[in-house]
Design a protein around this motif. Structure first.
Motif, PDB file in Angstrom:
ATOM      1  N   ARG A  66       2.867  22.823  -1.670  1.00 45.55           N
ATOM      2  CA  ARG A  66       1.746  23.582  -1.111  1.00 45.55           C
ATOM      3  C   ARG A  66       1.667  24.930  -1.835  1.00 45.55           C
ATOM      4  N   SER A  67       0.615  25.659  -1.616  1.00 44.36           N
ATOM      5  CA  SER A  67       0.359  26.807  -2.483  1.00 44.36           C
ATOM      6  C   SER A  67      -0.759  27.673  -1.918  1.00 44.36           C
ATOM      7  N   HIS A  68      -1.277  28.559  -2.782  1.00 40.36           N
ATOM      8  CA  HIS A  68      -2.427  29.387  -2.444  1.00 40.36           C
ATOM      9  C   HIS A  68      -3.659  28.540  -2.143  1.00 40.36           C
ATOM     10  N   TYR A  69      -3.641  27.258  -2.510  1.00 45.09           N
ATOM     11  CA  TYR A  69      -4.805  26.422  -2.213  1.00 45.09           C
ATOM     12  C   TYR A  69      -4.926  26.121  -0.718  1.00 45.09           C
ATOM     13  N   GLU A  70      -3.829  26.212   0.008  1.00 47.93           N
ATOM     14  CA  GLU A  70      -3.919  26.094   1.474  1.00 47.93           C
ATOM     15  C   GLU A  70      -4.782  27.218   2.046  1.00 47.93           C
ATOM     16  N   ASP A  71      -4.760  28.347   1.372  1.00 50.95           N
ATOM     17  CA  ASP A  71      -5.514  29.508   1.855  1.00 50.95           C
ATOM     18  C   ASP A  71      -7.007  29.368   1.621  1.00 50.95           C
ATOM     19  N   ILE A  72      -7.374  28.326   0.896  1.00 42.56           N
ATOM     20  CA  ILE A  72      -8.788  27.975   0.771  1.00 42.56           C
ATOM     21  C   ILE A  72      -9.088  26.744   1.626  1.00 42.56           C
ATOM     22  N   ILE A  73      -8.289  25.686   1.424  1.00 38.93           N
ATOM     23  CA  ILE A  73      -8.606  24.394   2.033  1.00 38.93           C
ATOM     24  C   ILE A  73      -8.338  24.372   3.541  1.00 38.93           C
ATOM     25  N   LYS A  96     -14.573  31.274   0.480  1.00 36.12           N
ATOM     26  CA  LYS A  96     -15.488  31.111  -0.658  1.00 36.12           C
ATOM     27  C   LYS A  96     -15.132  32.063  -1.802  1.00 36.12           C
ATOM     28  N   ARG A  97     -14.905  33.320  -1.478  1.00 33.62           N
ATOM     29  CA  ARG A  97     -14.607  34.269  -2.555  1.00 33.62           C
ATOM     30  C   ARG A  97     -13.188  34.079  -3.099  1.00 33.62           C
ATOM     31  N   ARG A  98     -12.326  33.439  -2.315  1.00 31.86           N
ATOM     32  CA  ARG A  98     -10.955  33.207  -2.775  1.00 31.86           C
ATOM     33  C   ARG A  98     -10.887  32.288  -3.983  1.00 31.86           C
ATOM     34  N   LYS A  99     -11.881  31.430  -4.177  1.00 33.92           N
ATOM     35  CA  LYS A  99     -11.861  30.553  -5.341  1.00 33.92           C
ATOM     36  C   LYS A  99     -11.871  31.376  -6.625  1.00 33.92           C
ATOM     37  N   ARG A 100     -12.676  32.426  -6.625  1.00 39.66           N
ATOM     38  CA  ARG A 100     -12.700  33.289  -7.805  1.00 39.66           C
ATOM     39  C   ARG A 100     -11.359  34.026  -7.950  1.00 39.66           C
ATOM     40  N   HIS A 101     -10.826  34.502  -6.831  1.00 40.29           N
ATOM     41  CA  HIS A 101      -9.528  35.201  -6.904  1.00 40.29           C
ATOM     42  C   HIS A 101      -8.465  34.293  -7.517  1.00 40.29           C
ATOM     43  N   VAL A 102      -8.482  33.026  -7.078  1.00 39.93           N
ATOM     44  CA  VAL A 102      -7.492  32.074  -7.563  1.00 39.93           C
ATOM     45  C   VAL A 102      -7.673  31.806  -9.055  1.00 39.93           C
ATOM     46  N   ILE A 103      -8.902  31.615  -9.476  1.00 39.48           N
ATOM     47  CA  ILE A 103      -9.156  31.364 -10.902  1.00 39.48           C
ATOM     48  C   ILE A 103      -8.679  32.536 -11.751  1.00 39.48           C
ATOM     49  N   GLU A 104      -9.009  33.731 -11.307  1.00 41.83           N
ATOM     50  CA  GLU A 104      -8.649  34.905 -12.109  1.00 41.83           C
ATOM     51  C   GLU A 104      -7.146  35.176 -12.082  1.00 41.83           C
ATOM     52  N   PHE A 105      -6.515  34.897 -10.965  1.00 42.42           N
ATOM     53  CA  PHE A 105      -5.057  35.028 -10.850  1.00 42.42           C
ATOM     54  C   PHE A 105      -4.376  34.049 -11.815  1.00 42.42           C
ATOM     55  N   GLU A 106      -4.849  32.813 -11.817  1.00 48.82           N
ATOM     56  CA  GLU A 106      -4.257  31.802 -12.696  1.00 48.82           C
ATOM     57  C   GLU A 106      -4.553  32.111 -14.168  1.00 48.82           C
ATOM     58  N   ARG A 107      -5.728  32.668 -14.444  1.00 47.74           N
ATOM     59  CA  ARG A 107      -6.035  33.064 -15.820  1.00 47.74           C
ATOM     60  C   ARG A 107      -5.035  34.116 -16.298  1.00 47.74           C
ATOM     61  N   MET A 108      -4.777  35.075 -15.451  1.00 45.23           N
ATOM     62  CA  MET A 108      -3.822  36.134 -15.797  1.00 45.23           C
ATOM     63  C   MET A 108      -2.438  35.532 -16.061  1.00 45.23           C
ATOM     64  N   LEU A 109      -1.971  34.671 -15.156  1.00 47.82           N
ATOM     65  CA  LEU A 109      -0.657  34.054 -15.350  1.00 47.82           C
ATOM     66  C   LEU A 109      -0.612  33.297 -16.680  1.00 47.82           C
ATOM     67  N   GLN A 152     -14.179  23.218  -8.654  1.00 46.01           N
ATOM     68  CA  GLN A 152     -14.429  24.623  -8.979  1.00 46.01           C
ATOM     69  C   GLN A 152     -13.229  25.381  -9.532  1.00 46.01           C
ATOM     70  N   THR A 153     -12.039  24.818  -9.389  1.00 42.02           N
ATOM     71  CA  THR A 153     -10.860  25.572  -9.860  1.00 42.02           C
ATOM     72  C   THR A 153     -10.054  24.816 -10.911  1.00 42.02           C
ATOM     73  N   SER A 154     -10.606  23.737 -11.444  1.00 41.28           N
ATOM     74  CA  SER A 154      -9.923  23.075 -12.565  1.00 41.28           C
ATOM     75  C   SER A 154     -10.417  23.730 -13.839  1.00 41.28           C
ATOM     76  N   THR A 155      -9.503  24.376 -14.562  1.00 38.40           N
ATOM     77  CA  THR A 155      -9.890  25.160 -15.735  1.00 38.40           C
ATOM     78  C   THR A 155      -9.066  24.711 -16.932  1.00 38.40           C
ATOM     79  N   GLU A 156      -9.461  25.158 -18.102  1.00 34.91           N
ATOM     80  CA  GLU A 156      -8.682  24.865 -19.309  1.00 34.91           C
ATOM     81  C   GLU A 156      -7.255  25.364 -19.168  1.00 34.91           C
TER      82      GLU A 156
END
Lengths: 275, 275
Positions: free
Chosen positions: B129-136, B150-163, B223-227
């Motif tokens: 489990r993970s930060h995705y529980e905080d959305i789903i 809804k706005r957490r999806k962007r937070h998650v994408i940008e957090f993962e981009r940074m990592l 929405q959160t599957s990225t390169e």
């Protein structure tokens, strides 16, 4: 083959004297009829038992288990962890390596970073090096005045007493190798490019102070082996023998907790899973 | 037998649509000639490869690897971790389970407790489990107003981009089971006292909202599957097939890092180990 108790044989009895040069690091009396080749089935049986006991520990979510491993360089800390514990569900086990403290860690008391990593309910935590470095290495390398590492022995005993009385089972292992064995292992690292990364030229400085390290270990083993946090001195020149002894100590320690799958407070016969 | 690429087959291509009810959770097309019984040698070969790759990861001490595992209850998160990763040296792997947040965790942003647990150099960390529980879960259970998840999806994408841009390789796995399969698994837990502890009567409330969960997962997968942090939807009704797919994805991902044992800055031939 009569398998005697490694827990009994290698325990440092609280209050007893320890002379490491009188403890044969190459002995194999507990598994006399075994050899590296023939011990595999016995070791695998222990691994399976350990796997089962860890499952109970995790399911019951009640006990906490802390394993502290100390040794000289090349003493087999990494290898012991890998071989004895690598069949266990990674979800219930955590290995914490303590390296040279950071600036922030040094800006706190020596137990601060240790305390943060102790096991919680259901968890088995292995310390690869530990708070004992803050006594032993600090003493041999003269990093702080004598009174600092001297008084730390009491701090460590009382810290471990608190952990134990609050529900943590503590096992402390000193993997005992000879100076000759270390030479062989260092040379084998220098002979294999895939092992270079495990070699640190600074290790030779510690090797040059072998006698001082042994005296520091003897003092620590004598003075900090307690009923609630016992030390074991494991003959570790033979890796297979070291692994058998550690696996047996772990199995016997976990068995002594008399664990069982937890009772539930609902009636399974009354629950229906709808389509 | 032609082993195709699980990474290619089960990837959620960034920007694509996901219809979970059109993805057969019982399929086994990648290892068509295999069965539960016959796949053992293939799986063991993958475990050995994974063990070797993790050793390189640890030795090289350069890359960080984060595996995020999400699934419905009984979806196989625990089993997948245990089977795929339990041959790995426990020193280089860490499993972090995220349960219901504590009061203190809720008093911070939702990524606060997540960020503390990300892998460091040389480490392989698995999030159960993970930060995705905080959305789903937050969405399905109406724990916060809609705009929060809804706005957490962007937070998650940008957090993962940074990592990812800072050096972390991210693999996200959704273990996809059918509602029927969940029923069987829940019933098998209720039929076995050694599995009672894995059953939580509250799980039935989540099961009753299966459709809503599927819609929430579909949105997140789309929405959160990225390169830099791709999602994979793993058919997971067959445990052996799920394990093969996950092991293959892990091996291929780690191989793509082109790791090697690290070079050293000293000359092994110039070092003498004294007696």
């Amino acid at each position: 083959m009569a398998v005697k108790e490694a827990r009994e044989r290698y325990l440092v009895k609280p209050g007893s004297h320890v002379h490491l040069d009188q403890i044969d690091s190459g002995e194999k009396t507990l598994f006399e009829d075994e050899s590296k080749g023939s011990c595999e089935p016995l070791f695998e049986a222990m691994q399976s038992e350990l796997q089962h006991l860890q499952k109970l520990l995790y399911a019951q979510n009640k006990h906490r288990v802390l394993v502290v491993i100390q040794a000289m360089d090349t003493g087999g800390k990494d290898g012991c962890i890998k071989h004895v514990f690598s069949r266990i569900d990674p979800q219930g086990i955590r290995v914490q390596a303590f390296k040279k403290p950071s600036e922030n860690e040094l800006a706190h008391d020596f137990l601060w970073r240790i305390h943060q990593q102790v096991p919680k309910n259901g968890e088995l935590v292995i310390f690869n090096r530990s708070h004992y470095e803050d006594i032993i290495a600090v003493r041999v390398k003269n990093l702080f005045p004598d009174e600092v590492w001297k008084r730390r022995k009491r701090h460590v005993i009382e810290f471990e007493r608190m952990l134990a009385e609050e529900g943590t089972t503590i096992v402390k292992l000193f993997l005992h190798i000879s100076k000759d064995e270390q030479k062989e292992r260092l040379e084998s690292r220098l002979a294999n490019p895939a092992k270079y990364w495990k070699f640190n030229p600074d290790d030779l400085a510690d090797r040059a102070r072998w006698g001082e390290f042994m005296r520091a270990y003897e003092d620590v083993l004598e003075q900090t082996s307690t009923e609630f946090a016992p030390w074991y001195v494991i003959p570790a020149d033979r890796k297979w023998y070291r692994n058998l002894c550690v696996a047996q100590i772990m199995c016997d320690t976990l068995k002594s907790l008399n664990m069982d799958f937890p009772k539930v407070d609902w009636d399974p016969t009354q629950i229906e899973v709808k389509d």
